[in-house]
Design an enzyme around this catalytic site. Structure first.
Site, PDB file in Angstrom:
ATOM      1  N   CYS A   1      -1.718  12.531  34.992  1.00 26.39           N
ATOM      2  CA  CYS A   1      -2.061  12.578  33.569  1.00 26.39           C
ATOM      3  C   CYS A   1      -1.224  13.642  32.848  1.00 26.39           C
ATOM      4  O   CYS A   1      -0.020  13.506  32.732  1.00 26.39           O
ATOM      5  CB  CYS A   1      -3.569  12.801  33.424  1.00 26.39           C
ATOM      6  SG  CYS A   1      -4.180  12.516  31.766  1.00 26.39           S
ATOM      7  N   TYR A   2      -1.839  14.733  32.418  1.00 25.74           N
ATOM      8  CA  TYR A   2      -1.098  15.810  31.766  1.00 25.74           C
ATOM      9  C   TYR A   2       0.066  16.293  32.643  1.00 25.74           C
ATOM     10  O   TYR A   2       1.158  16.590  32.159  1.00 25.74           O
ATOM     11  CB  TYR A   2      -2.056  16.964  31.475  1.00 25.74           C
ATOM     12  CG  TYR A   2      -1.426  18.181  30.843  1.00 25.74           C
ATOM     13  CD1 TYR A   2      -1.065  18.174  29.505  1.00 25.74           C
ATOM     14  CD2 TYR A   2      -1.197  19.335  31.599  1.00 25.74           C
ATOM     15  CE1 TYR A   2      -0.485  19.301  28.929  1.00 25.74           C
ATOM     16  CE2 TYR A   2      -0.623  20.457  31.031  1.00 25.74           C
ATOM     17  CZ  TYR A   2      -0.265  20.440  29.691  1.00 25.74           C
ATOM     18  OH  TYR A   2       0.306  21.537  29.124  1.00 25.74           O
TER      19      TYR A   2
ATOM     20  N   ASP B   1     -26.454  21.784  48.218  1.00 26.06           N
ATOM     21  CA  ASP B   1     -25.570  22.944  48.414  1.00 26.06           C
ATOM     22  C   ASP B   1     -26.251  24.058  49.207  1.00 26.06           C
ATOM     23  O   ASP B   1     -25.728  24.523  50.219  1.00 26.06           O
ATOM     24  CB  ASP B   1     -25.088  23.519  47.074  1.00 26.06           C
ATOM     25  CG  ASP B   1     -24.425  22.466  46.210  1.00 26.06           C
ATOM     26  OD1 ASP B   1     -23.951  21.467  46.784  1.00 26.06           O
ATOM     27  OD2 ASP B   1     -24.391  22.634  44.982  1.00 26.06           O
TER      28      ASP B   1
ATOM     29  N   HIS C   1      -6.190   8.596  36.699  1.00 21.19           N
ATOM     30  CA  HIS C   1      -6.727   9.590  37.626  1.00 21.19           C
ATOM     31  C   HIS C   1      -7.028   8.957  38.980  1.00 21.19           C
ATOM     32  O   HIS C   1      -8.030   8.263  39.118  1.00 21.19           O
ATOM     33  CB  HIS C   1      -7.995  10.224  37.040  1.00 21.19           C
ATOM     34  CG  HIS C   1      -7.681  11.139  35.899  1.00 21.19           C
ATOM     35  ND1 HIS C   1      -7.447  12.474  36.070  1.00 21.19           N
ATOM     36  CD2 HIS C   1      -7.487  10.877  34.582  1.00 21.19           C
ATOM     37  CE1 HIS C   1      -7.143  13.023  34.911  1.00 21.19           C
ATOM     38  NE2 HIS C   1      -7.165  12.073  33.993  1.00 21.19           N
TER      39      HIS C   1
ATOM     40  N   GLY D   1      -5.377  17.727  32.442  1.00 21.99           N
ATOM     41  CA  GLY D   1      -5.926  18.843  31.669  1.00 21.99           C
ATOM     42  C   GLY D   1      -6.103  18.402  30.232  1.00 21.99           C
ATOM     43  O   GLY D   1      -5.557  17.373  29.833  1.00 21.99           O
TER      44      GLY D   1
ATOM     45  N   GLU E   1      -7.964  10.482  41.553  1.00 16.50           N
ATOM     46  CA  GLU E   1      -8.920  11.314  42.302  1.00 16.50           C
ATOM     47  C   GLU E   1     -10.373  11.003  41.979  1.00 16.50           C
ATOM     48  O   GLU E   1     -11.267  11.521  42.640  1.00 16.50           O
ATOM     49  CB  GLU E   1      -8.626  12.801  42.038  1.00 16.50           C
ATOM     50  CG  GLU E   1      -9.066  13.351  40.675  1.00 16.50           C
ATOM     51  CD  GLU E   1      -8.126  13.045  39.514  1.00 16.50           C
ATOM     52  OE1 GLU E   1      -7.266  12.147  39.651  1.00 16.50           O
ATOM     53  OE2 GLU E   1      -8.266  13.681  38.448  1.00 16.50           O
TER      54      GLU E   1
ATOM     55  N   LYS F   1     -18.021  19.520  45.637  1.00 17.81           N
ATOM     56  CA  LYS F   1     -19.268  18.901  46.106  1.00 17.81           C
ATOM     57  C   LYS F   1     -19.042  17.909  47.251  1.00 17.81           C
ATOM     58  O   LYS F   1     -19.799  17.878  48.210  1.00 17.81           O
ATOM     59  CB  LYS F   1     -19.915  18.173  44.929  1.00 17.81           C
ATOM     60  CG  LYS F   1     -21.314  17.714  45.198  1.00 17.81           C
ATOM     61  CD  LYS F   1     -22.275  18.680  44.588  1.00 17.81           C
ATOM     62  CE  LYS F   1     -23.700  18.315  44.831  1.00 17.81           C
ATOM     63  NZ  LYS F   1     -24.569  19.386  44.317  1.00 17.81           N
TER      64      LYS F   1
END
Ligand code: XMP
Length: 463
Positions: free
Chosen positions: A33-34, A176, A119, A6, A121, A319
């Site tokens: 991270c945060y 989408d 990160h 964040g 991800e 997504k």
């Protein structure tokens, strides 16, 4: 439990904190991270402000421990942080370091607490998925969030919500809304009416490709060819905001007309389906302004006679989950993997006047560029690639003659969500090939430039 990253500093007043008792609950916790900084601070470690923020790729100098089990070779990690953990808390082992980050990962296996400064991800951490898989293994959670189970769940939810009613869906040509069309067709059959307003501002062959794929997979699709109407409305308009407004307005009016027609033919329609994704939901809930990126697709401005209830089956999906679902539903790969494309289409990439001739030039240039990216295996590495037709014309030579023709700009970026982006360092041979192909094939163009600006300060689109 996974604590995400964040933008805050753990020292900011009002910064999000840990839920009470979380770390004592006996649950495995992964802080990213945060999230790791929160864990460190709560368990007696120290978190410090870095003199300069670290942003970008870093190589782990060493890595070990449970989260890195089975990970081999080099480990490239994506970093994006201001603060860092200076000293790991007691009981924690430091399990990774980089040249500039002494605590790039830490773990207290006995308590089931794990932290990663980078990160795992994002795509820029190629082996991040392995790290996340290791965490899942440690938690004993079964991996049943697959495309097939997502599909089954959503189908059931849609049927339960819609009952015997009818649903209307606007197809934009993007992944989408197209995927949503496939899902709804599967769940509801003929009770779905999908309307594809072709504004004539799509790329080469795109409208046909979408139509073929969707009708081939059983979607009850009405294609409204409205290119002439959109072009007429855009005549002499050069201001990009004006273009967007006109396109949005025409779009809603055409959709409205179709909605009326379908209701007259088939009876009342109770639901309007939209391909809203989780990031849109977060953005709309957050800062004002962020949400209007997709305002054109949001068929919000419909008159009151349509008191549709909104149906947004993807509002909890990201997504990549929609893409997985698309594959599960049989969507052709070239549609699944397609780069994002703005609702107002080529109109905003045609700087200055939007005429059929200028659009034709832009389409050919874009097609040469994008086809070459595929051919050279660079398409997947690029988050979005586009061509821009500038209003600039300048002198050139061809054979014995002098030309006075357009400059086109090519842009290719990497990004995670479109909010920030970096230009792709495309190989020079590739750029040379594309430039030659364009100027050979498109007489209206005598200069090709490549955009080497990141976002910020630039945006992805030119407009
Ligand atoms: P910018 O140019 O603002 O674009 O850096 C960020 C991302 O958003 C896309 N974009 C749009 N998408 N309707 C859309 O559906 C729009 O009006 C629109 N404008 C920009 C752009 O292609 C990029 O992926």
């Amino acid at each position: 439990m996974v604590l995400s990253g964040g933008p805050s500093s753990v020292y900011d007043p009002g910064a999000p904190g840990l839920p009470d008792g979380l770390l004592e609950a006996g649950l495995p916790v992964l802080g990213i991270c945060y999230g790791m900084q929160l864990i460190a601070r709560a368990t007696g470690g120290s978190v410090a402000r870095s003199p300069v923020s670290e942003y970008g790729k870093a190589r782990l100098e060493r890595f070990e421990g449970r989260l890195f089990e089975g990970v081999e070779g080099e480990f490239v990690a994506w970093m994006s942080h201001g603060d860092h953990v200076e000293r790991a808390p007691e009981g924690f082992a430091v399990t990774a370091t980089t040249a500039s980050t002494s605590v790039a990962a830490m773990e207290d296996a006995a308590r089931g607490l794990y932290g990663l400064q980078f990160h795992p991800e994002v795509l820029h951490t190629p082996k991040g998925t392995q790290v996340l898989e290791n965490f899942l293994r440690l938690t004993g959670v079964s991996r049943d969030w697959t495309a097939a189970t997502i599909l089954a769940t959503l189908e059931e939810e849609v049927r339960a919500k819609v009952g015997d009613e009818r649903v209307l869906l606007a197809i934009s040509g993007g992944v989408d809304s197209s995927t949503l069309g496939l899902l709804l067709a599967r769940a509801l059959g003929e009770r779905l009416t999908a309307v594809f307003v072709d504004h004539g501002l799509l790329r080469q062959g795109e409208a046909h490709q979408v139509e073929r794929a969707l009708t081939g997979l059983g979607v009850n699709l009405t294609v409204v060819d409205a290119s002439e109407r959109f072009l007429a409305a855009l005549a002499d308009v050069t201001d990009p905001e004006e273009k967007r407004k006109i396109i949005g307005h025409e779009f809603v009016r055409l959709f409205e007309r179709e909605a009326r027609r379908v209701q007259a033919e088939k009876g009342r329609i109770a639901f309007l389906a939209q391909g809203t994704l989780y990031p849109d939901v977060i953005e709309s809930a957050g800062e004002a302004g962020a949400a209007n990126i997709k305002s054109h697709h949001n068929v919000g401005g419909l008159p009151e006679e349509f008191d549709f209830e909104l149906l947004e089956p993807f509002r909890h999906l990201f997504k990549d989950e929609v893409r997985a679902l698309a594959r599960e539903l049989g969507m052709p790969e070239e549609l699944v993997e397609r780069h994002p494309f703005p609702g107002p289409g080529l109109a905003i990439r045609c700087l200055g006047e939007v005429t059929p001739e200028r659009l034709a030039v832009l389409r050919r240039v874009d097609d040469i560029f994008v086809s070459a990216l595929h051919e050279f295996g660079l398409y997947q590495e690029t988050w979005q690639a586009l061509a821009v037709l500038t209003p600039l014309r300048s002198v050139g030579v061809k054979g014995d003659g002098r030309t006075y023709a357009y400059t086109v700009a090519l842009r290719a970026v990497t990004s995670v969500d479109g909010m920030t982006a970096d230009w792709v360092h495309l190989p020079h041979e590739f750029l040379a090939t594309v430039s030659t192909r364009i100027t050979n094939a498109v007489p209206e163009v005598n200069r090709v430039v490549y955009d080497i600006t990141s976002k910020p300060p630039a945006t992805i689109e030119w407009e």
